[in-house]
Design an enzyme around this catalytic site. Structure first.
Site, mmCIF file in Angstrom:
data_model
loop_
_atom_site.group_PDB
_atom_site.id
_atom_site.type_symbol
_atom_site.label_atom_id
_atom_site.label_comp_id
_atom_site.label_asym_id
_atom_site.label_seq_id
_atom_site.Cartn_x
_atom_site.Cartn_y
_atom_site.Cartn_z
ATOM 1 C CG ASP A 38 -1.885 -1.104 1.274
ATOM 2 O OD1 ASP A 38 -2.240 -1.613 0.194
ATOM 3 O OD2 ASP A 38 -2.300 -1.489 2.391
ATOM 4 C CB SER A 39 0.467 4.619 -1.475
ATOM 5 O OG SER A 39 -0.827 4.910 -0.959
#
Length: 301
Positions: A38-39
Site C-alpha cells: 500500500d502507498s
C-alpha cells in the site's frame, strides 16, 4: 543487461508502481515487483529485473512478515489512517487480555474480506478504482462489497502494550492476506472499530528488509541471482541429462532429476530447478504412479 532480484525499502507515501518506474529508468531494464505494498505502508518491496520477472508468481507465494500499529476506536473506509471514519466506538476499557483473546481467531486458514480500497481485480478492474468511482459518481461515501476469500495466517501476536487504544502486532502470513482487514476485523470483534495506523513489511520468504536498499541508493551491487528464491522451495540440483531435457520443455522422472533438497516451503506441487545453465520452476505430477517434473518456467543462465 541486468537480471535478478533487487530488494528495495519502499518509503511510506510512495506507490509500488512508482518504485517500479524508478528502478526501470535507473537500470533501463524490464522491471516488475512481486507483491504490492500500500502507498501508506513502508518496507520490503521485492523488485524483479530482466528475466527474473518470469518468476513473479513464485516469489508472491512466499510467506511474508509484517508489523503493524493497530488503532482502536474508529473504523475507516480504507481500513487504515488515510481513510474517512465510517464508525466510531469506545476503546477505553479494552485490555491486553481482550486483544490477545481476539487474535487467536486469526491463526490458520481464515475467510477474509479485502478492503474496498485494494488491488483486488473485479472484472479486470482494480477494486480501489471501482470504489472511488462509486464515491465520485454518487457524491457520498459508499463501501464496495467484496466477497470473502481464503487466506492463511501462520502466526499473529501482540508485540507492545495496549496504550491509548493502540498496540503493535507482528503477523506472518501467506499470499493475499490484508493486514488492514485484520485490523478492521479486530476492531469489529472488540466492538469498538479499528484500523491500521502504521504498516511495515519486514520480509518476503528469505528476503529481509535489513538487506534492502533505498530508492536513492540503487546499484547492481545489491542485485541477487534468481536462484536465491529457489532455496526457499523444495529444490533439485539437476543432473546434466535431466537439465538438457528440461531446457527443451520435456518432463523428467523425479528420481532421475538429481539431488532433491527440502526447502522451508515443502510438500507442495512446486519445485525449484537448479542447474549449471538453468534455473526454473516446475510442477510435480504423478504419471502412472511415478512422480515427474514438468517444467513451467525455464531461465537460461
Amino acid at each position: 543487461m541486468p537480471s535478478g532480484i533487487l530488494l528495495v525499502n519502499k518509503p511510506e507515501g510512495t506507490r509500488s508502481t512508482d518504485c517500479v518506474t524508478r528502478v526501470k529508468r535507473h537500470f533501463k531494464e524490464k522491471t516488475g515487483h512481486a507483491g504490492t505494498l500500500d502507498s501508506t505502508a513502508s518496507g520490503l518491496l521485492v523488485m524483479l529485473l530482466g528475466s527474473a520477472t518470469r518468476i513473479s508468481d513464485y516469489v508472491m507465494l512466499l510467506p511474508k512478515i509484517y508489523t503493524s500499529v493497530v488503532s482502536l476506536g474508529a473504523e475507516t473506509d480504507t481500513a487504515d489512517a488515510s481513510g474517512e471514519i465510517v464508525k466510531r466506538g469506545n476503546a477505553d476499557n479494552i485490555s491486553e487480555v481482550d486483544v490477545d483473546s481476539v487474535l487467536n481467531n486469526f491463526i490458520g486458514e481464515i475467510m477474509q474480506v479485502p478492503p474496498a480500497i485494494s488491488a483486488i481485480k473485479i472484472g479486470g478492474i482494480s477494486a480501489h478504482r471501482i470504489a472511488r468511482s462509486i464515491n465520485k459518481n454518487n457524491g457520498a461515501e459508499r463501501i464496495l462489497s467484496l466477497s470473502a476469500r481464503s487466506v492463511f495466517v501462520h502466526s499473529i501476536k501482540r508485540t507492545s502494550p495496549v496504550l491509548g487504544g493502540e498496540f503493535e502486532i507482528k503477523v506472518r502470513c501467506g499470499k493475499g492476506t490484508y493486514i488492514r482487514s485484520i485490523a478492521r476485523d479486530i476492531g469489529r470483534m472488540l466492538g469498538c472499530g479499528g484500523h491500521v495506523k502504521k504498516l511495515t513489511r519486514l520480509s518476503v520468504g528469505n528476503f529481509s528488509l535489513n538487506n534492502a536498499c533505498g530508492l536513492e541508493d540503487l546499484s547492481l551491487e545489491g542485485l541477487l541471482p534468481v536462484e536465491s528464491v529457489g532455496m526457499f522451495y523444495d529444490h533439485v540440483f539437476l543432473r546434466s541429462e535431466a537439465e538438457e531435457r528440461l531446457l527443451n520443455g520435456l518432463r523428467v522422472p523425479l528420481r532421475d532429476a538429481g539431488e532433491f533438497a527440502a526447502g522451508e516451503i515443502s510438500a507442495t506441487k512446486h519445485v525449484a530447478l537448479i542447474g549449471k545453465a538453468l534455473f526454473g520452476f516446475a510442477e510435480i505430477r504423478s504419471d502412472e504412479g511415478i512422480p515427474h517434473i514438468i517444467p513451467r518456467v525455464n531461465i537460461r543462465k
